[in-house]
Design a protein around this motif. Structure first.
Motif, PDB file in Angstrom:
ATOM      1  N   VAL A   1       0.778  -1.235  -0.195  1.00  0.00           N
ATOM      2  CA  VAL A   1      -0.029  -0.110  -0.038  1.00  0.00           C
ATOM      3  C   VAL A   1       0.904   1.233  -0.116  1.00  0.00           C
ATOM      4  O   VAL A   1       1.881   1.292   0.561  1.00  0.00           O
ATOM      5  N   ALA A   2       0.789   2.316  -0.730  1.00  0.00           N
ATOM      6  CA  ALA A   2       1.340   3.445  -0.880  1.00  0.00           C
ATOM      7  C   ALA A   2       1.507   3.977   0.487  1.00  0.00           C
ATOM      8  O   ALA A   2       0.607   4.355   1.194  1.00  0.00           O
ATOM      9  N   VAL A   3       2.536   4.770   0.846  1.00  0.00           N
ATOM     10  CA  VAL A   3       2.785   5.354   1.970  1.00  0.00           C
ATOM     11  C   VAL A   3       1.994   6.682   2.303  1.00  0.00           C
ATOM     12  O   VAL A   3       1.883   6.817   3.434  1.00  0.00           O
ATOM     13  N   ASN A   4       1.520   7.038   1.290  1.00  0.00           N
ATOM     14  CA  ASN A   4       0.800   8.401   1.656  1.00  0.00           C
ATOM     15  C   ASN A   4      -0.823   8.167   1.492  1.00  0.00           C
ATOM     16  O   ASN A   4      -1.403   8.839   1.411  1.00  0.00           O
ATOM     17  N   ALA A   5      -1.081   6.781   1.604  1.00  0.00           N
ATOM     18  CA  ALA A   5      -2.624   6.392   1.375  1.00  0.00           C
ATOM     19  C   ALA A   5      -3.279   6.960   2.619  1.00  0.00           C
ATOM     20  O   ALA A   5      -2.503   6.996   3.648  1.00  0.00           O
ATOM     21  N   GLN A   6      -4.566   7.330   2.522  1.00  0.00           N
ATOM     22  CA  GLN A   6      -5.233   8.055   3.467  1.00  0.00           C
ATOM     23  C   GLN A   6      -6.509   6.808   3.977  1.00  0.00           C
ATOM     24  O   GLN A   6      -6.734   6.902   5.017  1.00  0.00           O
ATOM     25  N   THR A   7      -6.969   6.429   2.989  1.00  0.00           N
ATOM     26  CA  THR A   7      -8.098   5.309   2.982  1.00  0.00           C
ATOM     27  C   THR A   7      -8.240   4.302   1.821  1.00  0.00           C
ATOM     28  O   THR A   7      -7.574   4.542   1.051  1.00  0.00           O
ATOM     29  N   ILE A   8      -8.920   3.336   2.330  1.00  0.00           N
ATOM     30  CA  ILE A   8      -9.155   2.227   1.364  1.00  0.00           C
ATOM     31  C   ILE A   8     -10.725   2.424   0.965  1.00  0.00           C
ATOM     32  O   ILE A   8     -11.699   2.475   1.839  1.00  0.00           O
ATOM     33  N   ALA A   9     -11.090   1.783  -0.304  1.00  0.00           N
ATOM     34  CA  ALA A   9     -12.546   1.716  -0.815  1.00  0.00           C
ATOM     35  C   ALA A   9     -12.485   0.362  -1.333  1.00  0.00           C
ATOM     36  O   ALA A   9     -11.337  -0.231  -1.959  1.00  0.00           O
ATOM     37  N   ILE A  10     -13.649  -0.339  -1.358  1.00  0.00           N
ATOM     38  CA  ILE A  10     -13.736  -1.602  -2.025  1.00  0.00           C
ATOM     39  C   ILE A  10     -15.077  -1.782  -2.612  1.00  0.00           C
ATOM     40  O   ILE A  10     -16.488  -1.205  -2.126  1.00  0.00           O
ATOM     41  N   THR A  11     -15.025  -2.188  -3.863  1.00  0.00           N
ATOM     42  CA  THR A  11     -16.366  -2.494  -4.620  1.00  0.00           C
ATOM     43  C   THR A  11     -16.447  -4.239  -4.975  1.00  0.00           C
ATOM     44  O   THR A  11     -15.606  -4.616  -5.079  1.00  0.00           O
ATOM     45  N   LEU A  12     -17.663  -4.519  -5.241  1.00  0.00           N
ATOM     46  CA  LEU A  12     -17.949  -5.787  -5.732  1.00  0.00           C
ATOM     47  C   LEU A  12     -18.967  -5.616  -6.861  1.00  0.00           C
ATOM     48  O   LEU A  12     -20.093  -5.036  -6.745  1.00  0.00           O
ATOM     49  N   ASP A  13     -18.614  -6.119  -7.835  1.00  0.00           N
ATOM     50  CA  ASP A  13     -19.393  -5.883  -9.006  1.00  0.00           C
ATOM     51  C   ASP A  13     -19.770  -7.190  -9.725  1.00  0.00           C
ATOM     52  O   ASP A  13     -18.723  -8.085 -10.087  1.00  0.00           O
ATOM     53  N   ASP A  14     -20.962  -7.647 -10.494  1.00  0.00           N
ATOM     54  CA  ASP A  14     -21.140  -8.649 -10.989  1.00  0.00           C
ATOM     55  C   ASP A  14     -20.789  -8.245 -12.629  1.00  0.00           C
ATOM     56  O   ASP A  14     -21.543  -7.274 -13.026  1.00  0.00           O
TER      57      ASP A  14
END
Length: 156
Positions: free
Chosen positions: A39-52
């Motif tokens: 993960v990038a050192v300057n990351a602030q948040t994570i998001a996740i999607t699930l798609d059909d």
């Protein structure tokens, strides 16, 4: 693949394999654990999607949308339903097939569909209401995406 490329894994689910029953709408319908690498050192948040991604009517059909997760090497499985999740740093779940919750694969019986998790690494929190849909998320997140990776599984 370089050693610095962002990747993630879900226990018991590998690229192109069948979804474990517990992660589907015919099983326990719980979100899997996500283990993040590089993960990038300057990351602030994570998001996740699930798609059909094999939906016969829509190009893609969004099943799950969660954003503003705390940056960690591990996102826990079995994320509860809710618009705002205090136990996950006030992460938000938007409107998808699973309205404010994970909704695993559940295609019509006898039809195999492909489902894609996408994990986004962002450089900021997103100021979106829980009424947001994937298109709203993508518009707001686009200038903030540092990294992203995908994992696709099948289910019938």
């Amino acid at each position: 693949m370089s050693n610095n490329e962002f990747t993630f894994e879900c226990p018991d689910l590998t690229e192109g394999a069948t979804f474990p029953l517990r992660y589907t709408g015919r099983g326990d319908n719980i979100s899997p654990e996500f283990i993040l690498h590089n993960v990038a050192v300057n990351a602030q948040t994570i998001a996740i999607t699930l798609d059909d991604i094999k939906h016969p009517i829509f190009k893609t059909f969004n099943h799950w949308l969660i954003w503003n997760l705390l940056v960690k090497d591990r996102i826990p499985g079995h994320i509860p339903a809710g618009k705002i999740l205090p136990e996950l740093g006030n992460a938000k779940q938007g409107v998808a097939y699973g309205r404010h919750h994970y909704a695993g694969p559940k295609p019509p019986r006898g039809k195999q569909h492909a489902y894609r998790f996408t994990v986004y690494v962002l450089d900021s929190e997103l100021e979106l209401k829980p009424s947001a849909r994937k298109k709203d998320f993508l518009k707001a997140s686009d200038p903030h995406i540092l990294q992203q990776a995908e994992l696709t599984g099948l289910f019938e």
